[in-house]
Design a protein around this motif. Sequence first.
Motif, PDB file in Angstrom:
ATOM      1  N   SER A   2       8.462   0.643 -11.200  1.00 11.26           N
ATOM      2  CA  SER A   2       7.239  -0.140 -10.504  1.00 11.26           C
ATOM      3  C   SER A   2       7.448   0.203  -8.932  1.00 11.26           C
ATOM      4  O   SER A   2       8.495   0.247  -8.833  1.00 11.26           O
ATOM      5  CB  SER A   2       6.844  -1.316 -11.225  1.00 11.26           C
ATOM      6  OG  SER A   2       7.021  -2.163 -10.353  1.00 11.26           O
ATOM      7  N   TYR A   3       6.607   0.457  -8.432  1.00 11.97           N
ATOM      8  CA  TYR A   3       6.839   0.469  -7.449  1.00 11.97           C
ATOM      9  C   TYR A   3       7.314  -1.082  -6.886  1.00 11.97           C
ATOM     10  O   TYR A   3       7.897  -0.983  -5.438  1.00 11.97           O
ATOM     11  CB  TYR A   3       5.588   0.739  -5.899  1.00 11.97           C
ATOM     12  CG  TYR A   3       4.731  -0.314  -6.092  1.00 11.97           C
ATOM     13  CD1 TYR A   3       4.927  -0.982  -4.706  1.00 11.97           C
ATOM     14  CD2 TYR A   3       2.645  -0.154  -7.269  1.00 11.97           C
ATOM     15  CE1 TYR A   3       3.156  -1.783  -4.388  1.00 11.97           C
ATOM     16  CE2 TYR A   3       1.675  -1.568  -6.889  1.00 11.97           C
ATOM     17  CZ  TYR A   3       2.224  -2.132  -5.923  1.00 11.97           C
ATOM     18  OH  TYR A   3       1.310  -3.068  -5.563  1.00 11.97           O
ATOM     19  N   SER A   6      10.666  -1.410  -7.280  1.00  8.82           N
ATOM     20  CA  SER A   6      11.334  -0.962  -5.988  1.00  8.82           C
ATOM     21  C   SER A   6      11.274  -1.587  -4.108  1.00  8.82           C
ATOM     22  O   SER A   6      13.198  -1.274  -3.729  1.00  8.82           O
ATOM     23  CB  SER A   6      10.547   0.855  -5.537  1.00  8.82           C
ATOM     24  OG  SER A   6      11.429   1.393  -7.307  1.00  8.82           O
ATOM     25  N   LEU A  41       8.688   4.664  -1.730  1.00  8.51           N
ATOM     26  CA  LEU A  41       7.584   4.307  -1.281  1.00  8.51           C
ATOM     27  C   LEU A  41       6.805   4.840   0.252  1.00  8.51           C
ATOM     28  O   LEU A  41       5.544   4.315   0.348  1.00  8.51           O
ATOM     29  CB  LEU A  41       8.346   2.691  -0.725  1.00  8.51           C
ATOM     30  CG  LEU A  41       8.923   1.036  -2.036  1.00  8.51           C
ATOM     31  CD1 LEU A  41       9.220   0.579  -1.509  1.00  8.51           C
ATOM     32  CD2 LEU A  41       7.332   1.952  -2.519  1.00  8.51           C
ATOM     33  N   LEU A  44       4.412   6.845  -1.248  1.00 10.64           N
ATOM     34  CA  LEU A  44       3.748   5.213  -2.230  1.00 10.64           C
ATOM     35  C   LEU A  44       1.643   6.421  -2.347  1.00 10.64           C
ATOM     36  O   LEU A  44       1.422   6.613  -3.414  1.00 10.64           O
ATOM     37  CB  LEU A  44       3.449   3.987  -2.204  1.00 10.64           C
ATOM     38  CG  LEU A  44       2.727   3.210  -2.703  1.00 10.64           C
ATOM     39  CD1 LEU A  44       3.453   2.866  -3.635  1.00 10.64           C
ATOM     40  CD2 LEU A  44       2.671   1.822  -1.740  1.00 10.64           C
ATOM     41  N   GLY A  53       2.789   9.036  -5.231  1.00 11.36           N
ATOM     42  CA  GLY A  53       2.946   8.037  -6.413  1.00 11.36           C
ATOM     43  C   GLY A  53       1.746   8.261  -5.982  1.00 11.36           C
ATOM     44  O   GLY A  53       0.815   7.512  -7.452  1.00 11.36           O
ATOM     45  N   GLU A  59      -2.661  -0.849  -3.223  1.00  8.82           N
ATOM     46  CA  GLU A  59      -0.869  -1.191  -3.239  1.00  8.82           C
ATOM     47  C   GLU A  59      -0.230  -0.927  -1.987  1.00  8.82           C
ATOM     48  O   GLU A  59       0.523  -1.560  -1.982  1.00  8.82           O
ATOM     49  CB  GLU A  59      -0.905   0.373  -3.854  1.00  8.82           C
ATOM     50  CG  GLU A  59      -1.092   0.295  -5.750  1.00  8.82           C
ATOM     51  CD  GLU A  59      -2.708   0.277  -6.223  1.00  8.82           C
ATOM     52  OE1 GLU A  59      -2.956   0.108  -7.330  1.00  8.82           O
ATOM     53  OE2 GLU A  59      -2.561   1.080  -4.813  1.00  8.82           O
ATOM     54  N   VAL A  63       2.330  -3.609  -0.113  1.00  3.83           N
ATOM     55  CA  VAL A  63       4.061  -3.710  -0.317  1.00  3.83           C
ATOM     56  C   VAL A  63       3.632  -4.362   1.395  1.00  3.83           C
ATOM     57  O   VAL A  63       5.422  -4.243   2.149  1.00  3.83           O
ATOM     58  CB  VAL A  63       3.955  -2.046   0.012  1.00  3.83           C
ATOM     59  CG1 VAL A  63       5.582  -1.369   0.429  1.00  3.83           C
ATOM     60  CG2 VAL A  63       4.220  -1.592  -1.463  1.00  3.83           C
TER      61      VAL A  63
END
Length: 301
Positions: A2-3, A6, A41, A44, A53, A59, A63
């Motif tokens: 999953s992000y 990471s 990322l 993303l 992504g 999301e 981040v």
Amino acid sequence: MSYRTSLAAVLAEVVAPSAQVTAREGRFPRAAVTALGRSGLLGLTVSEQFGGGGLGLPEAADVVERAARVCRATAVVLASHFAAVAAVESCGGSWVRGEIVAGRHLVGLALDEGGPGEPGAEAVSGTSCSVAGRFADVVALRGRKRRVVAAGEADSYLWSSRPLAGPDGLTLWVVPAQAPDLFVPARPGGGGPGGSATSTLCADPVLVPADVMLGRDGGGLGTLSRAVRPWLLELRAVIGDDVLGFGDDVLGSDVGVIGSGARVQGSGARVHGSGVDTPRPRAEELPPGSGRRPVGSLAWT
């Protein structure tokens, strides 16, 4: 993976160990950006069809918020990048998405033309002081943008200018960092958290291929208000009111203008065109010691 997994690894292994140095010495978090790119990322929010992504604003905000707890400079750089990618995604067709997904590309926003404490020019009138002129398949861009995050550090910048076809509206361009005569002045004006490389960015002029136009000529206002403004409002909220360089005078306006894609080899030839509305001394006329730093170079000239 999953992000979040990471991201947690990058924050713990790369960002956190250098966060104090970044803030104290104002050093751009290059290692963090590289690690974020390698982990996917930076891509993303790029469409899945380009290998990204395919995720959205919630999301991205997650981040940025998590990064801000560790290093505000890294969070601001990410927020600027995600907002610029939103414009690219909205218009589509830009090859820069592949470079972002590959982890090789950081985009910055170059839209604000207001001085310290002043509204951005676009926010007031819906126009830009930056000008563009086309010569065959080459466009000459001339202007000065303030409070650009990752100035001199990003790989390209989302740049706004007057349309080619007339004085009204805005046109957006993805300006490569290596374009000749794109530079950060030696007295850049600063702003933003230490290490975010927030500065003025000048085009004197910059020559770019005509196909780096993002969207249609004169259609930039719609892209900024529809795609970029919501992202910057949300991302600004998770890291601070004005750390992105765009205050309520810009973000709260009806126009909704806010203020970066793969390297393109440009020509070194100079094109003489009309200047910006607010005259400024050319680099050759600046006082001794003022100098300027070409974007993409570490040397002052």
